[in-house]
Write a protein that holds these residues in place. Sequence first.
Motif, mmCIF file in Angstrom:
data_model
loop_
_atom_site.group_PDB
_atom_site.id
_atom_site.type_symbol
_atom_site.label_atom_id
_atom_site.label_comp_id
_atom_site.label_asym_id
_atom_site.label_seq_id
_atom_site.Cartn_x
_atom_site.Cartn_y
_atom_site.Cartn_z
ATOM 1 N N LEU A 254 5.176 -3.473 0.897
ATOM 2 C CA LEU A 254 3.976 -3.102 0.156
ATOM 3 C C LEU A 254 4.284 -1.983 -0.827
ATOM 4 O O LEU A 254 5.228 -1.207 -0.641
ATOM 5 C CB LEU A 254 2.879 -2.643 1.124
ATOM 6 C CG LEU A 254 2.454 -3.642 2.210
ATOM 7 C CD1 LEU A 254 1.354 -3.028 3.070
ATOM 8 C CD2 LEU A 254 1.996 -4.955 1.611
ATOM 9 N N VAL A 255 3.489 -1.896 -1.865
ATOM 10 C CA VAL A 255 3.648 -0.829 -2.843
ATOM 11 C C VAL A 255 3.236 0.492 -2.200
ATOM 12 O O VAL A 255 2.424 0.529 -1.263
ATOM 13 C CB VAL A 255 2.810 -1.106 -4.105
ATOM 14 C CG1 VAL A 255 3.319 -2.339 -4.827
ATOM 15 C CG2 VAL A 255 1.339 -1.273 -3.752
ATOM 16 N N PRO A 256 3.784 1.631 -2.671
ATOM 17 C CA PRO A 256 3.423 2.918 -2.053
ATOM 18 C C PRO A 256 1.932 3.221 -2.103
ATOM 19 O O PRO A 256 1.403 3.870 -1.195
ATOM 20 C CB PRO A 256 4.232 3.926 -2.869
ATOM 21 C CG PRO A 256 5.370 3.155 -3.444
ATOM 22 C CD PRO A 256 4.840 1.781 -3.690
ATOM 23 N N ASP A 257 1.250 2.758 -3.149
ATOM 24 C CA ASP A 257 -0.188 3.049 -3.255
ATOM 25 C C ASP A 257 -0.968 2.444 -2.090
ATOM 26 O O ASP A 257 -1.986 3.014 -1.664
ATOM 27 C CB ASP A 257 -0.724 2.502 -4.580
ATOM 28 C CG ASP A 257 -0.035 3.111 -5.776
ATOM 29 O OD1 ASP A 257 -0.602 4.031 -6.381
ATOM 30 O OD2 ASP A 257 1.083 2.676 -6.099
ATOM 31 N N ALA A 258 -0.514 1.320 -1.577
ATOM 32 C CA ALA A 258 -1.209 0.704 -0.440
ATOM 33 C C ALA A 258 -1.114 1.576 0.806
ATOM 34 O O ALA A 258 -2.076 1.697 1.570
ATOM 35 C CB ALA A 258 -0.628 -0.689 -0.169
ATOM 36 N N LEU A 259 0.036 2.199 1.019
ATOM 37 C CA LEU A 259 0.192 3.084 2.171
ATOM 38 C C LEU A 259 -0.704 4.311 2.053
ATOM 39 O O LEU A 259 -1.382 4.700 3.022
ATOM 40 C CB LEU A 259 1.654 3.505 2.306
ATOM 41 C CG LEU A 259 1.978 4.506 3.422
ATOM 42 C CD1 LEU A 259 1.657 3.923 4.786
ATOM 43 C CD2 LEU A 259 3.437 4.951 3.348
ATOM 44 N N TYR A 260 -0.727 4.940 0.894
ATOM 45 C CA TYR A 260 -1.564 6.130 0.702
ATOM 46 C C TYR A 260 -3.045 5.787 0.828
ATOM 47 O O TYR A 260 -3.825 6.556 1.419
ATOM 48 C CB TYR A 260 -1.287 6.756 -0.664
ATOM 49 C CG TYR A 260 0.023 7.501 -0.744
ATOM 50 C CD1 TYR A 260 0.092 8.854 -0.450
ATOM 51 C CD2 TYR A 260 1.199 6.859 -1.119
ATOM 52 C CE1 TYR A 260 1.290 9.552 -0.523
ATOM 53 C CE2 TYR A 260 2.398 7.539 -1.198
ATOM 54 C CZ TYR A 260 2.445 8.878 -0.895
ATOM 55 O OH TYR A 260 3.635 9.563 -0.964
ATOM 56 N N LEU A 261 -3.453 4.649 0.291
ATOM 57 C CA LEU A 261 -4.856 4.250 0.403
ATOM 58 C C LEU A 261 -5.209 3.911 1.847
ATOM 59 O O LEU A 261 -6.331 4.177 2.297
ATOM 60 C CB LEU A 261 -5.136 3.063 -0.521
ATOM 61 C CG LEU A 261 -6.573 2.540 -0.535
ATOM 62 C CD1 LEU A 261 -7.544 3.639 -0.930
ATOM 63 C CD2 LEU A 261 -6.699 1.348 -1.483
ATOM 64 N N THR A 262 -4.268 3.348 2.594
ATOM 65 C CA THR A 262 -4.508 3.042 4.009
ATOM 66 C C THR A 262 -4.832 4.307 4.790
ATOM 67 O O THR A 262 -5.806 4.352 5.565
ATOM 68 C CB THR A 262 -3.279 2.345 4.615
ATOM 69 O OG1 THR A 262 -3.027 1.127 3.917
ATOM 70 C CG2 THR A 262 -3.496 2.043 6.079
#
Length: 469
Positions: A254-262
């Motif tokens: 997954l892209v890093p933005d998905a982790l931060y948004l999670t």
Amino acid sequence: MDKVGKACAQDEERPIRFTRAKARALRGIPPPPSRPSSKNEQKNMSRANSKRAAASGDQTSVVVPALGQNKRRAVLTDVTNICAESHDKCTDASKFRAKGVYRKKSTKRASGVTSELSSTQENVRAKLVEDLSTIRMVESNDTISERVMPGTKPSMQDSVKSEEFQSSSKNDVEVISEKPGTSNSLDIVDIDSELKDPQIWSSYASDMYNNIRVTELKMKPLTNYMEKLQTDINPSMRGILVDWLVEVSEEYKLVPDALYLTVNLIDRYLSTKFIQKQRLQLLGVTSMLIASKYEEMCPPRVEEFCFITDNTYTKEEVLKMEREVLNVIHFQLSVPTIKTFLRRFIQAAQSSYKAPCVELEFLANYLAELALVEYSFFQFLPSLVAASAVFLARWTLNDSEHPWNPTLEHYTNYKASELKTVVLELQDLQLNSKGCPLNAVRDKYKLQKFNCVANLSPKPVQSLFEAQV
């Protein structure tokens, strides 16, 4: 003779039938008598009228255009006629006409009609100019100062209010019109001047990030929800969940933005709703499902998230939890995270290098992901954590000079002294002074594709802040 007389009497008694075509043909002719005696008299009368109209020319009559042209002109002239007639009655019509209405000039109008119309148009325009000038004068007087009754002098309080209003409006204009690189200091580099790609939106970057800075304050969740709301879970359980989600994001690429948004969705839900520890992992995979749908082009399927939990939760349970999370956060998924600010701040930090430094980007991202796992960093704003990560990354790579410069201070809106608390906390995480057993982020950035930045260790940073005045 009797037959002829009877026929004439019948003709006189039969009513004449007027069609629409006849009415249009007779529009510019004086009305006929109420009942002509015969058809021959009617024809003679129409011929005489047509000859009279032809003899007078364009001086007294209007040439009737074709049917299609008449319809088209009627549509255009209706708009202008309404505006001209209702100018004195309705101010909105004057404003509408002032903005400009498309009007097609008719070339077949008579000279008398055109001169009449031109004179009315000139009168309307002159009146419109007067109205607009008075409106502008009133608006300017209202915005500069309050109205004062005639015969009275403005009080000191009124003058102070007007001065405060002028100064505040001037400050607002200066803040809105402020652009990066417009400062008088020659040390500030304009990081958007050399970006020519229209998809980067460099001309709007400054305004966009100013808006994001306001949004992060509005969207900030409850910072102490573990102490006030959650009684069945603790910060260590949250850290284990986030550390496991880092591995899941690497598994599905997954892209890093998905982790931060999670992580953002998890904290926002936990700061609002009570949850039992048996459903904490369900909240984690559901938040990553939502973030993947928002950030990824091809997000993983629901069944894959069920599989990653060893089928602890069914598809129906995940979908039910998804609806619940979205309702709790009011479907607000466009929120600023640490990654949002990290891109901008790394770009500002790269301006001091002759060539882009890849290690700086990897190291700043590594420090920011370490902050995701720790609950104590949840109390800081995302922009503050991102600026501190860039500060510590620059110091780790080059401890011969101060890591902060006017360009970074300009684009982050943080002074070096304001970063002290977060930088010291990040350095403890980087050195793992507390012996944290969660190593997913460390193992990730020990890989060669990230230049093994997790193996780097900085010198003590406390001396930098002691030197600050």
